[in-house]
Design an enzyme around this catalytic site. Structure first.
Site, PDB file in Angstrom:
ATOM      1  N   TRP A  39      -1.254  19.043 -23.991  1.00  0.00           N
ATOM      2  CA  TRP A  39      -2.629  18.759 -24.212  1.00  0.00           C
ATOM      3  C   TRP A  39      -3.617  19.114 -23.170  1.00  0.00           C
ATOM      4  O   TRP A  39      -4.519  19.850 -23.261  1.00  0.00           O
ATOM      5  CB  TRP A  39      -2.745  17.266 -24.907  1.00  0.00           C
ATOM      6  CG  TRP A  39      -4.214  17.164 -25.625  1.00  0.00           C
ATOM      7  CD1 TRP A  39      -4.920  18.055 -26.010  1.00  0.00           C
ATOM      8  CD2 TRP A  39      -4.744  15.923 -26.090  1.00  0.00           C
ATOM      9  NE1 TRP A  39      -5.994  17.413 -26.574  1.00  0.00           N
ATOM     10  CE2 TRP A  39      -5.791  16.197 -26.679  1.00  0.00           C
ATOM     11  CE3 TRP A  39      -4.074  14.546 -26.008  1.00  0.00           C
ATOM     12  CZ2 TRP A  39      -6.712  15.209 -27.197  1.00  0.00           C
ATOM     13  CZ3 TRP A  39      -4.920  13.783 -26.229  1.00  0.00           C
ATOM     14  CH2 TRP A  39      -6.075  13.873 -27.319  1.00  0.00           C
ATOM     15  N   GLY A  60       1.182  13.042 -32.363  1.00  0.00           N
ATOM     16  CA  GLY A  60      -0.153  13.040 -31.243  1.00  0.00           C
ATOM     17  C   GLY A  60      -1.031  11.920 -31.568  1.00  0.00           C
ATOM     18  O   GLY A  60      -2.328  11.967 -31.617  1.00  0.00           O
ATOM     19  N   LYS A  72       5.794  12.971 -22.109  1.00  0.00           N
ATOM     20  CA  LYS A  72       5.550  12.284 -23.414  1.00  0.00           C
ATOM     21  C   LYS A  72       4.150  11.932 -23.306  1.00  0.00           C
ATOM     22  O   LYS A  72       3.959  10.735 -24.146  1.00  0.00           O
ATOM     23  CB  LYS A  72       6.659  11.781 -24.263  1.00  0.00           C
ATOM     24  CG  LYS A  72       7.856  12.386 -24.311  1.00  0.00           C
ATOM     25  CD  LYS A  72       7.779  13.938 -24.766  1.00  0.00           C
ATOM     26  CE  LYS A  72       7.108  13.942 -26.006  1.00  0.00           C
ATOM     27  NZ  LYS A  72       7.018  15.516 -26.586  1.00  0.00           N
ATOM     28  N   GLY A 105       1.172  13.501 -22.992  1.00  0.00           N
ATOM     29  CA  GLY A 105       0.016  14.357 -23.336  1.00  0.00           C
ATOM     30  C   GLY A 105      -0.031  15.538 -22.186  1.00  0.00           C
ATOM     31  O   GLY A 105      -1.052  16.169 -22.195  1.00  0.00           O
ATOM     32  N   SER A 107       7.886   8.469 -28.501  1.00  0.00           N
ATOM     33  CA  SER A 107       7.692   9.817 -28.355  1.00  0.00           C
ATOM     34  C   SER A 107       8.758  10.474 -27.533  1.00  0.00           C
ATOM     35  O   SER A 107       9.524  11.510 -28.059  1.00  0.00           O
ATOM     36  CB  SER A 107       6.416  10.162 -27.733  1.00  0.00           C
ATOM     37  OG  SER A 107       6.328  11.570 -27.722  1.00  0.00           O
ATOM     38  N   HIS A 121       6.231  16.631 -13.734  1.00  0.00           N
ATOM     39  CA  HIS A 121       6.604  15.417 -14.188  1.00  0.00           C
ATOM     40  C   HIS A 121       7.307  14.321 -12.983  1.00  0.00           C
ATOM     41  O   HIS A 121       7.638  13.260 -12.984  1.00  0.00           O
ATOM     42  CB  HIS A 121       7.529  15.245 -15.291  1.00  0.00           C
ATOM     43  CG  HIS A 121       7.163  15.751 -16.563  1.00  0.00           C
ATOM     44  ND1 HIS A 121       5.916  15.648 -16.981  1.00  0.00           N
ATOM     45  CD2 HIS A 121       7.635  16.702 -17.407  1.00  0.00           C
ATOM     46  CE1 HIS A 121       5.825  16.232 -18.282  1.00  0.00           C
ATOM     47  NE2 HIS A 121       6.909  16.903 -18.447  1.00  0.00           N
TER      48      HIS A 121
END
Length: 284
Positions: free
Chosen positions: A48, A248, A43, A45, A128, A98
């Site tokens: 993105w 976002g 969480k 980004g 988030s 991650h």
């Protein structure tokens, strides 16, 4: 209630993870010199950045990001599916993860592979994460942000402690093959952040190509792209009301934390992140 797949004290989602694979990844998975790694705490980004890097690789052409799910473009090395995909994938590869520092494939640290690490205000990461994990069947659920807040501070959430994760990877910040990006800077000036990524990956884009990267990596465009918005995910993994791309934004934590939680979080942050240079955390 779903628990976790625990490995060396770190809780992982139960679906798609195996202790044997996590162990094998660390000791046997070979990362090539030409590989590019996207590393984040969940969480922060991740998707993105995946979208941005994919568009940079294609000089802004959106065909790839609009036809192939992001988890196939950049598989997560620690998952069963991602691991098998990467083993069978010819290089250079785009790899997502991650994983905390001490569980990451050892081969990376003697390679020339490039890693991009995204850092985000952990308060926003917490909020988030609460709204994300609670709408999935991947981790323990709670209807209380107060309870999730306590779990987060204790590292009892997927991938463990944000503080330990961040401290571990920030030890790499002076390495030539490591690029540190801040989510808040990315939001404030995405063009500049994209230029930094291009320089790091040695990819030259003309102004028109850069504009295309900006356009197709924007939140509202990604939210409508079924290859990027998680709408293709297996229905058995999520609960009713699941929304992957929720806001976002930055600073949403201010809408959810109580004064007591603000004080508690600040205390834990200072205790865990003392010693880092001023300005490293732009939200502080």
């Amino acid at each position: 209630m779903t628990d976790y797949c625990w490995f060396e004290g770190i809780p992982f989602p139960v679906l798609g993870f195996q202790k044997e694979i996590l162990k094998e990844i660390r000791h046997k998975f070979v990362i090539g010199d030409e590989d590019t790694i996207i590393l984040t705490y969940p969480k922060s980004g991740t998707n993105w950045l995946i979208e941005t890097v994919c568009l940079i690789q294609k000089k802004g052409n959106p065909e790839w990001v609009q036809s192939v799910p992001f988890w196939e473009r950049s598989p997560w090395v620690e998952t069963e599916i991602g691991y098998q995909a990467l083993i069978n994938k010819e290089g250079p590869r785009l790899i997502s993860s991650h994983l905390p520092f001490h569980l990451f494939p050892r081969s990376f640290f003697s390679s020339k592979a490039k890693m991009i690490y995204v850092l985000r205000n952990p308060r926003d990461v917490l909020v988030s994460g609460y709204f994300f994990w609670n709408k999935t069947n991947l981790a323990k659920n709670t209807d209380s942000l107060r309870t999730y807040f306590e779990w987060f501070l204790k590292g009892k959430v997927p991938y463990g402690s944000w503080f330990e994760h961040t401290r571990g990877w920030l030890s790499m910040r002076e390495s030539e093959n490591f690029l540190l990006l801040c989510y808040e800077d990315f939001k404030k000036d995405p063009r500049r952040s994209i230029e930094k990524i291009c320089d790091f990956l040695e990819k030259k884009l003309d102004p028109e190509e850069l504009d295309m990267v900006l356009k197709y990596s924007s939140f509202h465009v990604m939210k409508e792209n079924k290859m990027s918005n998680f709408s293709l995910i297996n229905e058995g993994m999520v609960n009713e009301g699941f929304v992957f791309m929720r806001k976002g934004t930055t600073g949403d934590w201010k809408n959810h934390f109580t004064e007591e939680q603000v004080e508690a979080f600040d205390k834990v942050f200072q205790e865990n992140m003392a010693g880092f240079p001023p300005g490293l955390f732009p939200w502080e």
